[in-house]
Scaffold this motif. Sequence first.
Motif, PDB file in Angstrom:
ATOM      1  N   THR A  88       4.480 -13.061   0.956  1.00  0.00           N
ATOM      2  CA  THR A  88       5.192 -13.881   1.945  1.00  0.00           C
ATOM      3  C   THR A  88       4.783 -13.541   3.370  1.00  0.00           C
ATOM      4  O   THR A  88       5.055 -14.302   4.293  1.00  0.00           O
ATOM      5  CB  THR A  88       6.712 -13.679   1.805  1.00  0.00           C
ATOM      6  OG1 THR A  88       7.027 -12.286   1.976  1.00  0.00           O
ATOM      7  CG2 THR A  88       7.193 -14.152   0.436  1.00  0.00           C
ATOM      8  N   ALA A  89       4.152 -12.377   3.555  1.00  0.00           N
ATOM      9  CA  ALA A  89       3.686 -11.996   4.896  1.00  0.00           C
ATOM     10  C   ALA A  89       2.319 -11.355   4.761  1.00  0.00           C
ATOM     11  O   ALA A  89       1.992 -10.737   3.740  1.00  0.00           O
ATOM     12  CB  ALA A  89       4.677 -11.026   5.553  1.00  0.00           C
ATOM     13  N   GLU A  90       1.503 -11.520   5.796  1.00  0.00           N
ATOM     14  CA  GLU A  90       0.168 -10.913   5.780  1.00  0.00           C
ATOM     15  C   GLU A  90       0.293  -9.420   6.010  1.00  0.00           C
ATOM     16  O   GLU A  90       0.903  -8.971   6.983  1.00  0.00           O
ATOM     17  CB  GLU A  90      -0.709 -11.547   6.866  1.00  0.00           C
ATOM     18  CG  GLU A  90      -1.122 -12.951   6.547  1.00  0.00           C
ATOM     19  CD  GLU A  90      -2.591 -13.199   6.901  1.00  0.00           C
ATOM     20  OE1 GLU A  90      -3.288 -12.236   7.270  1.00  0.00           O
ATOM     21  OE2 GLU A  90      -3.015 -14.343   6.801  1.00  0.00           O
ATOM     22  N   ARG A  91      -0.267  -8.635   5.081  1.00  0.00           N
ATOM     23  CA  ARG A  91      -0.202  -7.175   5.191  1.00  0.00           C
ATOM     24  C   ARG A  91      -1.511  -6.569   4.726  1.00  0.00           C
ATOM     25  O   ARG A  91      -2.173  -7.128   3.847  1.00  0.00           O
ATOM     26  CB  ARG A  91       0.934  -6.596   4.333  1.00  0.00           C
ATOM     27  CG  ARG A  91       2.324  -7.080   4.651  1.00  0.00           C
ATOM     28  CD  ARG A  91       3.338  -6.452   3.702  1.00  0.00           C
ATOM     29  NE  ARG A  91       3.079  -6.789   2.312  1.00  0.00           N
ATOM     30  CZ  ARG A  91       3.714  -6.263   1.267  1.00  0.00           C
ATOM     31  NH1 ARG A  91       4.653  -5.351   1.470  1.00  0.00           N
ATOM     32  NH2 ARG A  91       3.432  -6.634   0.030  1.00  0.00           N
ATOM     33  N   THR A  92      -1.849  -5.439   5.304  1.00  0.00           N
ATOM     34  CA  THR A  92      -2.956  -4.668   4.756  1.00  0.00           C
ATOM     35  C   THR A  92      -2.453  -3.953   3.498  1.00  0.00           C
ATOM     36  O   THR A  92      -1.244  -3.847   3.253  1.00  0.00           O
ATOM     37  CB  THR A  92      -3.457  -3.623   5.766  1.00  0.00           C
ATOM     38  OG1 THR A  92      -2.413  -2.663   6.005  1.00  0.00           O
ATOM     39  CG2 THR A  92      -3.854  -4.288   7.085  1.00  0.00           C
ATOM     40  N   LEU A 111      -2.550  -0.807   3.016  1.00  0.00           N
ATOM     41  CA  LEU A 111      -1.780   0.360   3.459  1.00  0.00           C
ATOM     42  C   LEU A 111      -0.354  -0.025   3.817  1.00  0.00           C
ATOM     43  O   LEU A 111       0.603   0.677   3.462  1.00  0.00           O
ATOM     44  CB  LEU A 111      -2.462   1.028   4.653  1.00  0.00           C
ATOM     45  CG  LEU A 111      -1.705   2.204   5.293  1.00  0.00           C
ATOM     46  CD1 LEU A 111      -1.480   3.321   4.284  1.00  0.00           C
ATOM     47  CD2 LEU A 111      -2.455   2.731   6.513  1.00  0.00           C
ATOM     48  N   GLU A 112      -0.183  -1.143   4.504  1.00  0.00           N
ATOM     49  CA  GLU A 112       1.167  -1.590   4.861  1.00  0.00           C
ATOM     50  C   GLU A 112       1.986  -1.907   3.611  1.00  0.00           C
ATOM     51  O   GLU A 112       3.173  -1.558   3.530  1.00  0.00           O
ATOM     52  CB  GLU A 112       1.071  -2.817   5.780  1.00  0.00           C
ATOM     53  CG  GLU A 112       0.558  -2.477   7.174  1.00  0.00           C
ATOM     54  CD  GLU A 112       0.241  -3.726   7.988  1.00  0.00           C
ATOM     55  OE1 GLU A 112       0.255  -3.637   9.225  1.00  0.00           O
ATOM     56  OE2 GLU A 112      -0.044  -4.795   7.385  1.00  0.00           O
ATOM     57  N   ALA A 113       1.356  -2.550   2.638  1.00  0.00           N
ATOM     58  CA  ALA A 113       2.073  -2.872   1.398  1.00  0.00           C
ATOM     59  C   ALA A 113       2.468  -1.594   0.656  1.00  0.00           C
ATOM     60  O   ALA A 113       3.596  -1.463   0.166  1.00  0.00           O
ATOM     61  CB  ALA A 113       1.203  -3.756   0.512  1.00  0.00           C
ATOM     62  N   TRP A 114       1.544  -0.638   0.589  1.00  0.00           N
ATOM     63  CA  TRP A 114       1.835   0.604  -0.132  1.00  0.00           C
ATOM     64  C   TRP A 114       2.895   1.420   0.592  1.00  0.00           C
ATOM     65  O   TRP A 114       3.767   2.009  -0.037  1.00  0.00           O
ATOM     66  CB  TRP A 114       0.552   1.400  -0.339  1.00  0.00           C
ATOM     67  CG  TRP A 114       0.750   2.721  -1.016  1.00  0.00           C
ATOM     68  CD1 TRP A 114       0.335   3.933  -0.577  1.00  0.00           C
ATOM     69  CD2 TRP A 114       1.422   2.971  -2.262  1.00  0.00           C
ATOM     70  NE1 TRP A 114       0.701   4.925  -1.456  1.00  0.00           N
ATOM     71  CE2 TRP A 114       1.371   4.361  -2.508  1.00  0.00           C
ATOM     72  CE3 TRP A 114       2.060   2.157  -3.193  1.00  0.00           C
ATOM     73  CZ2 TRP A 114       1.932   4.955  -3.640  1.00  0.00           C
ATOM     74  CZ3 TRP A 114       2.626   2.747  -4.317  1.00  0.00           C
ATOM     75  CH2 TRP A 114       2.559   4.116  -4.532  1.00  0.00           C
ATOM     76  N   ASN A 115       2.832   1.458   1.907  1.00  0.00           N
ATOM     77  CA  ASN A 115       3.852   2.191   2.665  1.00  0.00           C
ATOM     78  C   ASN A 115       5.240   1.617   2.422  1.00  0.00           C
ATOM     79  O   ASN A 115       6.232   2.355   2.367  1.00  0.00           O
ATOM     80  CB  ASN A 115       3.528   2.167   4.164  1.00  0.00           C
ATOM     81  CG  ASN A 115       2.898   3.460   4.629  1.00  0.00           C
ATOM     82  OD1 ASN A 115       3.046   4.500   4.002  1.00  0.00           O
ATOM     83  ND2 ASN A 115       2.186   3.407   5.743  1.00  0.00           N
TER      84      ASN A 115
END
Length: 611
Positions: A470-474, A476-480
Motif C-alpha cells: 500500500t506504500a512504497e518502501r525499501t 530495509l524499511e519493510a523489514w524494520n
Amino acid sequence: MNPVATADLTRLLFDGRYEEAHKDISELLLDPVFDPREGLTMNEAGKLAYERSRVVHGGLERPVEILRDPWRLFALAEWPSLVDVSTFSLLMVHYNLSFGTVVEHGDRPELKDLFDELDRLDSFSPYMATELGYGNNVAALRTEAVYDAASETFVLNTPDALAQKHMSYSGFQDVPKLAVVMARLKADGKDHGVYPFLVPISDGTRLHEGVHAAPCPEKPVQGLDNGVTWFDHVRVPRRNLLHGDMGGFDEDGTFRPSSGNQRKRFLRAMNRILPGRLCVSSSAVGAGRASVYIALRFAAQRLTNAPGRNDLPIIEYRSHQLALFTALSKVYAMTLLLNHAKREFVAAPDAVPAELNHLISITKALSTWEMTEVIATCRERCGAQGIFSVNRIADYGSLLQGLVTAEGDNQVLLATTAGQIIAQAGEPEPSAAPDPAGRDLGDTAFLLAALRHREQELLRAAHASMTDETAERTYLEAWNATMNTGLGMARVRGVRTALECLVEATEGASTEQARTALGLLASLYALTEVQRDAGWYLARGVLTAAQVEELPAALDALCVLILPHAETLISGFNLSPELLRAPIAADDYVAAFQHRTGAYGPAGAQITTGS
C-alpha cells in the motif's frame, strides 16, 4: 527423594546417554586441579584455565575421536564450565571451531604433522574469524591471503585496523598457538572469498615473525588472553590452506574454487558454527541446572523468621517458590528442547535442511536468554551468598553474558531466522483461537494450543507486513517495520517446541512421581509463558478476563504441588556438592562456609551449627 524417580528423570534429561557420554567427564572434574583458587590475578586465572584444559584433554579420548561422536562433543561442552567457565571456552574453541575445521577441511597427508599437533594439544588453536570493524558480519572480513605462485606461499596481511582479528586467544605468548584464521583468498588477481588457513601464532616463547597481538581489556571472572591480532605480510605455506571440497590447486599451480558462489563456499568453511551453537546451549543449560540446584539446596536450609517462629526455611515462602520453581521449569524445558535439537542434528549430519537450521538457531537464542534470566534469579534468591564466586552462580552469570553473543549474537541470529521463516512460509492461513470456556488454567493441552495460535498469528502478521504494497518502501524499511513481530514469532516457536518436548518427556516417564512432577513443571512453564503475553491472549479471546485475573493464584497453586517433588527434580541433574564445591550447596552450608572462610569462635574452636 525417590531414587527410582531420580533415575527416570536423569534418563530423560540426558536422553539416555549419561553413562556413555557424560559420566566420565563429570567424574574427571573431581580432580583437585579444579578446586576453587582465590587471590589469582586475571593472568594467573587464565593460565590455570590452560592447565585445566590439558587435564581434561589428557583424561579423555583424543579430540579427533570426540569430534566423530557429536554426543561426546556436546557433553564436553556441558560440564567443564560448572567448575571453570574459562576452561569451557578454551576447550570448545580448540575442539569444535578450530580443530573441527581442520578435521572437516584439512584432513590430508601433507597436514598430518599439524593435525597431530592439535590432536595431541601440543598447541592450542585460536579461531580467528571476527574482525574489529565487522563483528558478526564475517562474510565481509578483509584480512587477506594473497597467493604467491613463485614461492608457493600465501601472504597473510591485515590491511588496516578494521580488519584486525578481535577476541581470539592470542595474548599469552608462552602458550604454543596454531590458529585457524579466516581470510580472503586472492589468487591470479581474483578474490575467491573467505577460506580457513592454519597459521602458527606463537611457539611457546614468542609470537612468530609478522604476527602482532595486543590484549583486550579485562572481562569479569574470565581471565583468558583475548586479544586483538594482526598480520604483517606473514608467509603461510600453500599446504596450510584448508580448502576441503571448496577448491584446490591444479598441477600448474592455479587455484580453482569449487562450483557455486562465494556465499555457499563461505558457509561451508564456517560449518562448525552450527554444532557450536549446540555446544553453547549445552553449556548454558548446564549452568542453569547447576544454578537451580545450588539455589534450591540453599533455600531448603536457609532459615528465616515467620509470624510466631524464627526457623522457617525460606523455600516455604510462596514468593521464593514461584521464582525458583519457575526457573526449574525453564531449565527442564530448555534441556529437553536442546536434546531435541541435538537429535535432529545428529540424524542429519551431512545435509542440514532449513528447518533444522531454524531449530538450532532458535534453541541457541532462547536457551541462552532463558538461562541468563534463570541464573540472575537464582543469584538474587541466594542473597549475599550468591555474590561469591565460590558459590558459582555469579560466575555462571558472567559465562552467559558471553554465550548470548557467541556463535551468533542472539538478537541478530533470531532476526535472521525469523526473516527466513517468514520468506519461506508463503501466505499463512488464519489460526482459529482455542475456546477458553470452561478450560482449566493448568491444562497443558489448552496452553499449548494458545501458544500455537500466537505463533501462527504472529507469522501471519509478519508476512502481511513484509508483503504490504500500500506504500512504497525499501526492503530495509519493510523489514524494520516487521522485525519485532518476527522476533516474537521466532521466540514463541521455540517456547512452543520446548513445551511439546516437556509434554513428551512427561508421557515418556516410567515412574508415577516423575510423570506427576514433570506434568506440574509443564503446566508452570506454559502458564508462565501465557502470563507473559496475557494482554495479547485476552484481546484475541484466548483468555477470558476472569482467567487473566486468576493467573497469579494458578501459578501459586502449582508451586504448592511442586514443592514435595523439588528435591527429586534437582536430583535428576546428577550434580553433587562434591562436584560443584559451592558451600551453600553442601548438606550443611554453615559448616561448609566456615570451612571455606576459616571462621572460628572466640575460644579458637570452629563454630558449628549447634553452637
